[in-house]
Every structure is written in C-alpha cells, then in structure tokens.
Design a protein around this motif. Sequence first.
Motif, PDB file in Angstrom:
ATOM      1  N   TRP A  11      -6.525   8.365  97.595  1.00 50.79           N
ATOM      2  CA  TRP A  11      -6.727   9.714  97.080  1.00 50.79           C
ATOM      3  C   TRP A  11      -5.987   9.917  95.763  1.00 50.79           C
ATOM      4  N   TRP A  17      -2.258  12.283  85.462  1.00 48.49           N
ATOM      5  CA  TRP A  17      -3.669  12.546  85.745  1.00 48.49           C
ATOM      6  C   TRP A  17      -4.193  13.791  85.013  1.00 48.49           C
ATOM      7  N   PRO A  18      -3.544  14.946  85.138  1.00 48.24           N
ATOM      8  CA  PRO A  18      -4.091  16.136  84.480  1.00 48.24           C
ATOM      9  C   PRO A  18      -4.069  16.035  82.954  1.00 48.24           C
ATOM     10  N   SER A  44      -3.044  14.397  93.133  1.00 48.25           N
ATOM     11  CA  SER A  44      -2.528  15.749  93.304  1.00 48.25           C
ATOM     12  C   SER A  44      -1.120  15.673  93.881  1.00 48.25           C
ATOM     13  N   GLU A  45      -0.364  16.728  93.646  1.00 48.67           N
ATOM     14  CA  GLU A  45       0.997  16.811  94.187  1.00 48.67           C
ATOM     15  C   GLU A  45       0.984  16.773  95.716  1.00 48.67           C
ATOM     16  N   SER A  46      -0.034  17.355  96.315  1.00 47.04           N
ATOM     17  CA  SER A  46      -0.154  17.356  97.770  1.00 47.04           C
ATOM     18  C   SER A  46      -0.277  15.930  98.313  1.00 47.04           C
ATOM     19  N   ASP A  47      -1.091  15.116  97.662  1.00 46.50           N
ATOM     20  CA  ASP A  47      -1.245  13.718  98.084  1.00 46.50           C
ATOM     21  C   ASP A  47       0.055  12.949  97.891  1.00 46.50           C
ATOM     22  N   VAL A  53       0.111  10.698  89.348  1.00 48.05           N
ATOM     23  CA  VAL A  53       0.028  12.147  89.565  1.00 48.05           C
ATOM     24  C   VAL A  53       0.499  12.908  88.331  1.00 48.05           C
ATOM     25  N   GLY A  75      -7.961  10.955  92.235  1.00 48.31           N
ATOM     26  CA  GLY A  75      -7.841  12.325  91.753  1.00 48.31           C
ATOM     27  C   GLY A  75      -6.502  12.899  92.135  1.00 48.31           C
TER      28      GLY A  75
END
Length: 140
Positions: free
Chosen positions: A24, A72-73, A30-33, A69, A28
């Motif tokens: 994941w 990525w953005p 994410s901080e959650s991942d 992470v 893409g």
Amino acid sequence: MDSYKTFIAMIDERLESIELAVSWIAQGASESDLHDLRILLVDVMGLLQRDPGVEAAVDDLYAAARAVVRDWPLRLQPMFRKQRLLKDASTRLHRQLHAAAGRVGARKRSELPGMAAISAAQMALRAALLRGDESPARLV
C-alpha cells in the motif's frame, strides 16, 4: 519441532501483514499505512529474542517506507528508486526474520495481543473492501 513450525507460521502471518502495508505504501503512500507498518514491525520484533540483524532490517524498512510517504505527495524524484529500496528492505526483513527464528528463537511470551492484532484486522478489512470482495457488514 511442532512449536517451531507454529512459531514460523506466526512469523509468516506477520510478514503477510507487513507485505500488505509495504504494498500500500509503494502504491499510494499515506501516513495511516506508515502507522500500520510501524505497529506491525514492533509486533514482529516482539516475537523474537533480541537480534541485531532483525533490528537493522526493521530500521531499514521503516526508513524506506517513511521516505516514500514523505515524498509521495511532493512527487519528488526518483520515486521509482525509493519504491525499489522499499521492496529491497522488505525482502531483507523477510530473510532476517526467518534466519533469526532458527538462530535466536521465540521470546518466552510470543503471542502479543493488542494494537498489532487490531491493526492487522483493520488492514485485512481494508484490503477486502478495496478488492470489493464483501460488504463491510459481512466482514465485521
């Protein structure tokens, strides 16, 4: 010998969840991942007696995931290289864990319920929803 097979099965189960989180993050980030990955890494380290090789592999994997992470953005280049480093770090962790399982063995209390178990269940639910396999009501 049976307890060793059970221990290896437990490590393999944790590695599956780690691989899912790594996948994941690579696709893409994410901080959650990243948070899920951190919980899973702490959990898997808790299964074994202390091993510097495993600790280094965990540190490398988390650092590679954090770099993906973070960048990525921003679409900072070269993202492909960061994703490859993430996959390589994941492969090293897999090898180190299996080698350490035979070398150092399990901790006295190898089952660690709590946040890692909850995180793994949430990741499985999210994966099922992304695949469109089931409705959320049936999975809970």
